[in-house]
Design a protein around this motif. Structure first.
Motif, PDB file in Angstrom:
ATOM      1  N   ALA A 169     -35.928  25.339  14.406  1.00 52.13           N
ATOM      2  CA  ALA A 169     -35.124  24.725  15.466  1.00 52.13           C
ATOM      3  C   ALA A 169     -35.557  23.269  15.690  1.00 52.13           C
ATOM      4  N   GLY A 170     -36.551  22.823  14.955  1.00 51.34           N
ATOM      5  CA  GLY A 170     -37.044  21.449  15.100  1.00 51.34           C
ATOM      6  C   GLY A 170     -36.234  20.471  14.266  1.00 51.34           C
ATOM      7  N   PHE A 171     -36.702  19.228  14.230  1.00 47.58           N
ATOM      8  CA  PHE A 171     -35.953  18.165  13.548  1.00 47.58           C
ATOM      9  C   PHE A 171     -35.719  18.512  12.072  1.00 47.58           C
ATOM     10  N   GLU A 218     -37.196  33.973  18.737  1.00 46.89           N
ATOM     11  CA  GLU A 218     -38.020  33.082  19.545  1.00 46.89           C
ATOM     12  C   GLU A 218     -39.430  33.665  19.613  1.00 46.89           C
ATOM     13  N   MET A 219     -40.362  32.991  18.969  1.00 47.41           N
ATOM     14  CA  MET A 219     -41.746  33.484  18.867  1.00 47.41           C
ATOM     15  C   MET A 219     -42.712  32.315  18.859  1.00 47.41           C
ATOM     16  N   ASP A 220     -43.880  32.496  19.500  1.00 45.96           N
ATOM     17  CA  ASP A 220     -44.956  31.517  19.345  1.00 45.96           C
ATOM     18  C   ASP A 220     -45.875  32.054  18.248  1.00 45.96           C
ATOM     19  N   HIS A 240     -42.507  27.108   5.809  1.00 39.92           N
ATOM     20  CA  HIS A 240     -43.282  26.948   7.047  1.00 39.92           C
ATOM     21  C   HIS A 240     -43.273  25.507   7.538  1.00 39.92           C
ATOM     22  N   PHE A 241     -42.449  25.254   8.537  1.00 37.54           N
ATOM     23  CA  PHE A 241     -42.344  23.927   9.167  1.00 37.54           C
ATOM     24  C   PHE A 241     -43.035  23.905  10.523  1.00 37.54           C
ATOM     25  N   ALA A 242     -43.267  25.093  11.110  1.00 38.75           N
ATOM     26  CA  ALA A 242     -43.711  25.174  12.511  1.00 38.75           C
ATOM     27  C   ALA A 242     -45.044  24.475  12.733  1.00 38.75           C
ATOM     28  N   HIS A 274     -45.457  25.646   2.167  1.00 37.86           N
ATOM     29  CA  HIS A 274     -46.022  25.050   3.385  1.00 37.86           C
ATOM     30  C   HIS A 274     -45.685  23.567   3.441  1.00 37.86           C
ATOM     31  N   ILE A 275     -45.182  23.120   4.562  1.00 40.38           N
ATOM     32  CA  ILE A 275     -44.827  21.705   4.710  1.00 40.38           C
ATOM     33  C   ILE A 275     -46.013  20.967   5.310  1.00 40.38           C
ATOM     34  N   SER A 276     -46.644  20.145   4.481  1.00 43.17           N
ATOM     35  CA  SER A 276     -47.777  19.351   4.918  1.00 43.17           C
ATOM     36  C   SER A 276     -47.358  17.876   5.005  1.00 43.17           C
ATOM     37  N   PRO A 334     -56.295  13.736  14.986  1.00 40.41           N
ATOM     38  CA  PRO A 334     -56.346  15.186  15.210  1.00 40.41           C
ATOM     39  C   PRO A 334     -55.159  15.933  14.597  1.00 40.41           C
ATOM     40  N   TYR A 335     -53.978  15.317  14.626  1.00 42.53           N
ATOM     41  CA  TYR A 335     -52.812  15.983  14.023  1.00 42.53           C
ATOM     42  C   TYR A 335     -53.026  16.176  12.534  1.00 42.53           C
ATOM     43  N   SER A 336     -53.363  15.086  11.842  1.00 42.05           N
ATOM     44  CA  SER A 336     -53.463  15.178  10.376  1.00 42.05           C
ATOM     45  C   SER A 336     -54.662  16.034   9.964  1.00 42.05           C
ATOM     46  N   ARG A 384     -46.491  17.567   0.518  1.00 42.63           N
ATOM     47  CA  ARG A 384     -47.031  16.506   1.381  1.00 42.63           C
ATOM     48  C   ARG A 384     -46.033  15.349   1.374  1.00 42.63           C
ATOM     49  N   SER A 385     -45.470  15.070   2.547  1.00 44.47           N
ATOM     50  CA  SER A 385     -44.363  14.116   2.619  1.00 44.47           C
ATOM     51  C   SER A 385     -44.706  12.843   3.394  1.00 44.47           C
ATOM     52  N   ASN A 386     -44.038  11.767   2.999  1.00 45.47           N
ATOM     53  CA  ASN A 386     -44.005  10.538   3.794  1.00 45.47           C
ATOM     54  C   ASN A 386     -43.333  10.833   5.131  1.00 45.47           C
TER      55      ASN A 386
HETATM   56  N1  LIG Z   1     -41.378  14.245  10.866  1.00 40.93           N
HETATM   57  C1  LIG Z   1     -42.058  13.769   9.850  1.00 40.93           C
HETATM   58  O1  LIG Z   1     -42.004  12.582   9.547  1.00 40.93           O
HETATM   59  C2  LIG Z   1     -42.932  14.686   9.033  1.00 40.93           C
HETATM   60  C3  LIG Z   1     -43.500  14.183   7.844  1.00 40.93           C
HETATM   61  C4  LIG Z   1     -44.298  15.027   7.071  1.00 40.93           C
HETATM   62  C5  LIG Z   1     -44.483  16.345   7.456  1.00 40.93           C
HETATM   63  N2  LIG Z   1     -43.925  16.809   8.615  1.00 40.93           N
HETATM   64  C6  LIG Z   1     -44.133  18.212   8.959  1.00 40.93           C
HETATM   65  O2  LIG Z   1     -42.849  18.825   9.018  1.00 40.93           O
HETATM   66  C7  LIG Z   1     -42.867  19.887   9.977  1.00 40.93           C
HETATM   67  C8  LIG Z   1     -41.731  19.714  10.958  1.00 40.93           C
HETATM   68  O3  LIG Z   1     -41.904  18.466  11.601  1.00 40.93           O
HETATM   69  P1  LIG Z   1     -40.751  17.899  12.570  1.00 40.93           P
HETATM   70  O4  LIG Z   1     -40.830  16.412  12.525  1.00 40.93           O
HETATM   71  O5  LIG Z   1     -39.474  18.586  12.278  1.00 40.93           O
HETATM   72  O6  LIG Z   1     -41.307  18.352  13.993  1.00 40.93           O
HETATM   73  P2  LIG Z   1     -40.543  18.934  15.284  1.00 40.93           P
HETATM   74  O7  LIG Z   1     -41.518  18.808  16.385  1.00 40.93           O
HETATM   75  O8  LIG Z   1     -39.211  18.320  15.417  1.00 40.93           O
HETATM   76  O9  LIG Z   1     -40.327  20.467  14.896  1.00 40.93           O
HETATM   77  C9  LIG Z   1     -41.402  21.354  14.836  1.00 40.93           C
HETATM   78  C10 LIG Z   1     -40.851  22.711  15.260  1.00 40.93           C
HETATM   79  O10 LIG Z   1     -41.880  23.703  15.138  1.00 40.93           O
HETATM   80  C11 LIG Z   1     -41.853  24.515  16.294  1.00 40.93           C
HETATM   81  N3  LIG Z   1     -43.199  25.063  16.510  1.00 40.93           N
HETATM   82  C12 LIG Z   1     -44.347  24.360  16.688  1.00 40.93           C
HETATM   83  N4  LIG Z   1     -45.367  25.209  16.896  1.00 40.93           N
HETATM   84  C13 LIG Z   1     -44.843  26.472  16.834  1.00 40.93           C
HETATM   85  C14 LIG Z   1     -45.394  27.768  16.995  1.00 40.93           C
HETATM   86  N5  LIG Z   1     -46.687  27.931  17.283  1.00 40.93           N
HETATM   87  N6  LIG Z   1     -44.570  28.830  16.874  1.00 40.93           N
HETATM   88  C15 LIG Z   1     -43.250  28.667  16.615  1.00 40.93           C
HETATM   89  N7  LIG Z   1     -42.664  27.460  16.460  1.00 40.93           N
HETATM   90  C16 LIG Z   1     -43.467  26.382  16.582  1.00 40.93           C
HETATM   91  C17 LIG Z   1     -41.427  23.584  17.432  1.00 40.93           C
HETATM   92  O11 LIG Z   1     -40.890  24.320  18.517  1.00 40.93           O
HETATM   93  C18 LIG Z   1     -40.391  22.721  16.737  1.00 40.93           C
HETATM   94  O12 LIG Z   1     -39.102  23.277  16.831  1.00 40.93           O
HETATM   95  C19 LIG Z   1     -44.256  19.860  10.622  1.00 40.93           C
HETATM   96  O13 LIG Z   1     -45.058  20.816   9.954  1.00 40.93           O
HETATM   97  C20 LIG Z   1     -44.779  18.453  10.309  1.00 40.93           C
HETATM   98  O14 LIG Z   1     -46.194  18.450  10.205  1.00 40.93           O
HETATM   99  C21 LIG Z   1     -43.151  16.015   9.412  1.00 40.93           C
END
Ligand SMILES: NC(=O)c1ccc[n+]([C@@H]2O[C@H](COP(=O)([O-])OP(=O)(O)OC[C@H]3O[C@@H](n4cnc5c(N)ncnc54)[C@H](O)[C@@H]3O)[C@@H](O)[C@H]2O)c1
Ligand SMILES: C[C@H]1O[C@H](OP(=O)(O)OP(=O)(O)OC[C@H]2O[C@@H](n3ccc(=O)[nH]c3=O)[C@H](O)[C@@H]2O)[C@H](O)[C@@H](O)C1=O
Length: 346
Positions: free
Chosen positions: A9-11, A59-61, A84-86, A134-136, A161-163, A189-191
């Motif tokens: 549901a994220g970006f 909907e789950m944490d 795995h994007f979460a 896995h999305i890193s 801390p994030y990275s 591993r993405s830009n």
């Molecule tokens: N945005 C970027 O530029 C970018 C670049 C490289 C990698 N990434 C990776 O891509 C992935 C998605 O990033 P994004 O930009 O879409 O972020 P985002 O914050 O838009 O989406 C992340 C989603 O994960 C969900 N989430 C987080 N923790 C969770 C949990 N414990 N249980 C269930 N859902 C959970 C959030 O609710 C959210 O919907 C991440 O793993 C991020 O590290 C992002």
């Protein structure tokens, strides 16, 4: 074919779900998300899909746990891929509550990984049909100076801390790849990824959000000026989200076709841009399109603020491996940014 998209549901995850439902008309998608601040911004996506019989939402944490229920919609003999994007994805937020990032990002990933491991353990048929991607992030390598680039074999030196949580996830996955032969895992591993629907806390989405507040005289209120960290000389490479999701699936398909699992792939673009130049170019494009104004002054749109605790100067990925799969970005930065700027012109 069943895709389980965590963080769907994220970006990026929501673009991934869209891509799968569009490009694979017979696949099933399970979207798992806890619905954070970033997703409320995208709730229309969830509404759009909810009546689709081949889509379901849980909907789950995942940091609290993940068990067999994440596979509850999967049919026995189905191919199942976990994407795995979460994760919590915002560097600036990770300075405020590092421990939350550690618990959330590492526990969520390892809970899903354990659910996958237990799902296939003792089931040779599932070992041949299930896999996990896995999305890193490129941030796990830390910064690259000047002309350096990093390959998938480079050492990890995360600087925030994030990275660090993302690097930890990569290392945990590597330990499972080595320890449990029946797991089929890929790491990407993405830009920086940008595009429609990104929560306005990242530099591009924040700039676009600010420009929505330019009045009819072309004036941007002080409170909406884009805060540039430090000098604005840090550089980033930006990949359009539609190009990224295509790369994710290409990597997954290739791994299944060649049984080449346990691989890491850098995904991105070679072009780099300084933060202050990025903001200036977006604001210039906006003012030209809306007011036919050819010249703007930077101080009308930005304000310089204290830099991050540590701001990686640049990331530069060696992209030979993903290019060897035949992937290349199709959306130029100019096209991608232009589409976004057009979308906010009143
Ligand atoms: N945005 C970027 O530029 C970018 C670049 C490289 C990698 N990434 C990776 O891509 C992935 C998605 O990033 P994004 O930009 O879409 O972020 P985002 O914050 O838009 O989406 C992340 C989603 O994960 C969900 N989430 C987080 N923790 C969770 C949990 N414990 N249980 C269930 N859902 C959970 C959030 O609710 C959210 O919907 C991440 O793993 C991020 O590290 C992002
Ligand atoms: C690969 C990662 O990309 C994203 O992380 P990153 O920190 O690079 O993205 P941001 O958009 O937050 O920052 C980019 C760049 O701009 C500066 N900046 C940001 C916001 C702001 O208000 N002002 C700024 O000057 C910042 O200091 C950076 O140098 C993504 O968020 C992450 O998930 C990734 O994995």
């Amino acid at each position: 074919m069943h895709f389980i998209v965590t963080g769907g549901a994220g970006f990026i995850g929501s673009h991934m779900v869209c891509y799968l439902l569009d490009e694979y008309p017979h696949c099933h998608v399970t979207c798992i998300d806890r619905l954070s601040y970033a997703t409320k911004y995208l709730s229309k996506n969830l509404a759009m899909w909810c009546d689709l019989p081949r889509y379901n939402f849980k909907e789950m944490d995942l940091a609290d746990g993940a068990d067999e229920t994440i596979f509850s919609e999967c049919k026995d003999e189905e191919d199942v891929t976990i994407l795995h994007f979460a994760a919590e994805s915002c560097v600036d937020r990770s300075y405020i509550d590092p421990l939350f990032f550690t618990r959330n990002n590492i526990f969520a990933m390892q809970n899903v990984l354990e659910a996958y491991r237990k799902r296939v353990e003792g089931h040779p048929d599932r070992q041949k049909t299930h896999c996990m991607v896995h999305i890193s992030t490129d941030e796990v390598y830390g910064e690259q100076k000047h002309t350096d680039t990093v390959t998938e074999d480079s050492l990890l030196f995360p600087s925030n801390p994030y990275s660090a949580t993302k690097a930890a996830c990569d290392l945990i996955l590597h330990s499972y790849i080595k320890s449990f032969n029946d797991l089929r895992i890929s790491i990407i591993r993405s830009n920086n990824v940008y595009g429609p629907g990104q929560y306005p806390e990242k530099l591009i989405s924040k700039t676009l959000e600010a420009l929505k507040h330019v009045d009819r005289d072309g004036f941007l209120p002080e409170s909406w000026k884009v805060p540039i960290h430090g000098t604005g000389d840090c550089q980033r490479s930006y990949l359009h989200v539609r190009d990224f999701v295509a790369a994710v699936i290409l990597i997954e398909r290739n791994a299944r076709d060649t049984e080449a699992f346990g691989q890491i792939f850098n995904v991105g673009v070679k072009e780099e841009i300084k933060n202050r130049d990025l903001v200036y170019s977006i604001c210039s494009m906006y003012m030209k399109l809306r007011f036919e104004k050819e010249q703007i002054s930077e101080q009308e749109f930005v304000t310089f603020v204290k830099d991050r605790c540590y701001n990686d100067a640049r990331y530069s990925l060696d992209l030979e491996k993903i290019h060897s799969l035949g992937w290349a970005p199709r959306i130029t930065f100019e096209e991608g940014i232009s589409e976004l700027v057009q979308s906010i012109i009143p």
